[in-house]
Write a protein that holds these residues in place. Structure first.
Motif, PDB file in Angstrom:
ATOM      1  N   UNK A  61     -18.798  -0.205  78.632  1.00 41.43           N
ATOM      2  CA  UNK A  61     -19.019  -0.286  80.079  1.00 41.43           C
ATOM      3  C   UNK A  61     -18.211   0.753  80.847  1.00 41.43           C
ATOM      4  N   UNK A  62     -16.904   0.808  80.588  1.00 41.98           N
ATOM      5  CA  UNK A  62     -16.052   1.714  81.358  1.00 41.98           C
ATOM      6  C   UNK A  62     -16.376   3.181  81.068  1.00 41.98           C
ATOM      7  N   UNK A  63     -16.778   3.466  79.828  1.00 39.73           N
ATOM      8  CA  UNK A  63     -17.083   4.844  79.439  1.00 39.73           C
ATOM      9  C   UNK A  63     -18.321   5.386  80.134  1.00 39.73           C
ATOM     10  N   UNK A  64     -19.392   4.603  80.158  1.00 42.60           N
ATOM     11  CA  UNK A  64     -20.628   5.080  80.768  1.00 42.60           C
ATOM     12  C   UNK A  64     -20.499   5.110  82.297  1.00 42.60           C
ATOM     13  N   UNK A  65     -19.785   4.150  82.872  1.00 41.56           N
ATOM     14  CA  UNK A  65     -19.600   4.174  84.330  1.00 41.56           C
ATOM     15  C   UNK A  65     -18.862   5.453  84.736  1.00 41.56           C
ATOM     16  N   UNK A  66     -17.810   5.772  84.007  1.00 40.70           N
ATOM     17  CA  UNK A  66     -17.050   7.008  84.307  1.00 40.70           C
ATOM     18  C   UNK A  66     -17.955   8.226  84.166  1.00 40.70           C
ATOM     19  N   UNK A  67     -18.791   8.273  83.128  1.00 39.49           N
ATOM     20  CA  UNK A  67     -19.623   9.452  82.904  1.00 39.49           C
ATOM     21  C   UNK A  67     -20.748   9.563  83.931  1.00 39.49           C
ATOM     22  N   UNK A  68     -21.284   8.431  84.373  1.00 38.05           N
ATOM     23  CA  UNK A  68     -22.306   8.458  85.434  1.00 38.05           C
ATOM     24  C   UNK A  68     -21.691   9.007  86.726  1.00 38.05           C
ATOM     25  N   UNK A  69     -20.488   8.544  87.042  1.00 35.24           N
ATOM     26  CA  UNK A  69     -19.795   9.040  88.232  1.00 35.24           C
ATOM     27  C   UNK A  69     -19.537  10.544  88.114  1.00 35.24           C
ATOM     28  N   UNK A  70     -19.296  10.995  86.860  1.00 40.30           N
ATOM     29  CA  UNK A  70     -19.010  12.418  86.625  1.00 40.30           C
ATOM     30  C   UNK A  70     -20.276  13.256  86.383  1.00 40.30           C
ATOM     31  N   UNK A 260     -14.480  -2.268  87.515  1.00 41.00           N
ATOM     32  CA  UNK A 260     -14.304  -1.144  86.592  1.00 41.00           C
ATOM     33  C   UNK A 260     -14.008   0.137  87.373  1.00 41.00           C
ATOM     34  N   UNK A 261     -14.780   0.382  88.431  1.00 36.42           N
ATOM     35  CA  UNK A 261     -14.573   1.594  89.230  1.00 36.42           C
ATOM     36  C   UNK A 261     -13.171   1.648  89.843  1.00 36.42           C
ATOM     37  N   UNK A 262     -12.725   0.522  90.355  1.00 33.32           N
ATOM     38  CA  UNK A 262     -11.403   0.473  90.969  1.00 33.32           C
ATOM     39  C   UNK A 262     -10.311   0.766  89.945  1.00 33.32           C
ATOM     40  N   UNK A 263     -10.479   0.218  88.735  1.00 40.59           N
ATOM     41  CA  UNK A 263      -9.495   0.460  87.676  1.00 40.59           C
ATOM     42  C   UNK A 263      -9.484   1.938  87.273  1.00 40.59           C
ATOM     43  N   UNK A 264     -10.671   2.538  87.140  1.00 44.14           N
ATOM     44  CA  UNK A 264     -10.760   3.959  86.791  1.00 44.14           C
ATOM     45  C   UNK A 264     -10.122   4.828  87.871  1.00 44.14           C
ATOM     46  N   UNK A 265     -10.326   4.432  89.114  1.00 45.43           N
ATOM     47  CA  UNK A 265      -9.740   5.163  90.246  1.00 45.43           C
ATOM     48  C   UNK A 265      -8.220   5.023  90.250  1.00 45.43           C
ATOM     49  N   UNK A 266      -7.740   3.791  90.044  1.00 45.25           N
ATOM     50  CA  UNK A 266      -6.295   3.532  90.015  1.00 45.25           C
ATOM     51  C   UNK A 266      -5.599   4.351  88.930  1.00 45.25           C
TER      52      UNK A 266
END
Length: 284
Positions: A61-70, A260-266
């Motif tokens: 989950x966290x990997x694909x969310x980060x890559x979609x944002x990127x 997930x987004x908030x954690x990646x941002x933090x």
């Protein structure tokens, strides 16, 4: 009959997919599903989605969310595993490291940048109040690479799914120091925008067939024995893993996406958050 290329890790989580393929369930429903294993994990699957090598990924989950944002032109179409992933923190069995404190300022083996092993090293560091800017990484590509890196002391610890690495703990290749569960549902199913445009009907069919399989998966006769044999794991470990694991038939919640987004941002792993509704695709 349309062909849909699906990628995933060669781990026990994905047996429902293999059973649907091997028993002809996707073909009966009118779709030819071709599976590709990605031992290197999430980073490699993100790359394959971007290039069109695969249409769909069963991915962290966290990997694909980060890559979609990127910039990965893909969307999450459903949660696959709704329970957390239990990441084991491993060291070489012969090393002097005995606890998490010993690992501060050492190097983590990771499959590649953007992989689960990379992102979860940050989550673990935050739990321990380590300075995440001080984290060091050794790219090892896969599990075999991690074994080699820890043995040579090129890296000092490696985070990977607890039960996948359990046989390596049992045979004293690794020693398990601790576990670090993800604070969100661990696996989702993502599809490229291109596939969503041209194969929407087929993707819906795949989810229908898969969801029927996963709804009763844990109740199937001797499923624990089949998992144990196919993935080379002790029956007691498979039974424990089955107790801890839940398959989902629903879309990921906006609340989980936000978390997930908030954690990646933090953790400074993304620059900005994205509208959560633009990360998912809901079929009509």
């Amino acid at each position: 009959m349309k062909t849909i290329k699906v990628g995933g890790v060669p781990e026990h989580f994905n047996l429902p997919w293999h059973r649907c393929i091997e028993n002809g369930k996707f073909r009966e429903a009118g779709v030819d599903v071709i599976w590709k294993d990605f031992p290197e994990g999430t980073g490699a699957m993100c790359k394959a989605l971007r290039s069109g090598e695969i249409d769909v990924a069963v991915i962290l989950t966290e990997g694909i969310i980060r890559d979609i944002i990127n910039g990965n032109n893909s969307r999450i179409i459903q949660t696959y595993i709704s329970s957390p992933l239990i990441w084991g923190i491993h060291v070489n069995a012969g090393s002097s490291y005995k606890n998490l404190k010993d690992l501060k300022n050492t190097k983590a083996a990771i499959s590649r940048m953007g992989s689960g092993s990379h992102l979860m090293a940050y989550v673990n560091a935050e739990h321990l109040n380590w300075d995440t800017k001080e984290l060091q990484f050794e790219i090892v590509n896969n599990l075999e690479g991690a074994i080699d890196a820890l043995k040579k002391d090129d890296a000092q610890y490696f985070m990977w799914e607890h039960f996948t690495t359990k046989p390596l703990v049992d045979d004293k290749t690794f020693r398990l120091i601790a576990d670090c569960p993800t604070p969100w549902p661990c696996f989702v199913i993502a599809a490229s925008d291109k596939s969503l445009e041209k194969d929407s009907k087929e993707l819906k069919i795949i989810l229908q067939v898969l969801n029927k399989e996963t709804e009763s998966f844990k109740l199937q006769k001797n499923i624990d024995f089949e998992l144990s044999e196919r993935y080379g794991q002790k029956l007691e470990d498979i039974r424990k893993w089955l107790d801890l694991t839940s398959w989902s038939q629903e879309q990921i919640s906006l609340n989980d996406l936000e978390k997930v987004q908030q954690k990646l941002l933090d953790l400074n792993l993304i620059q900005d958050k994205k509208d959560s509704k633009k990360i998912i695709h809901n079929f009509k």
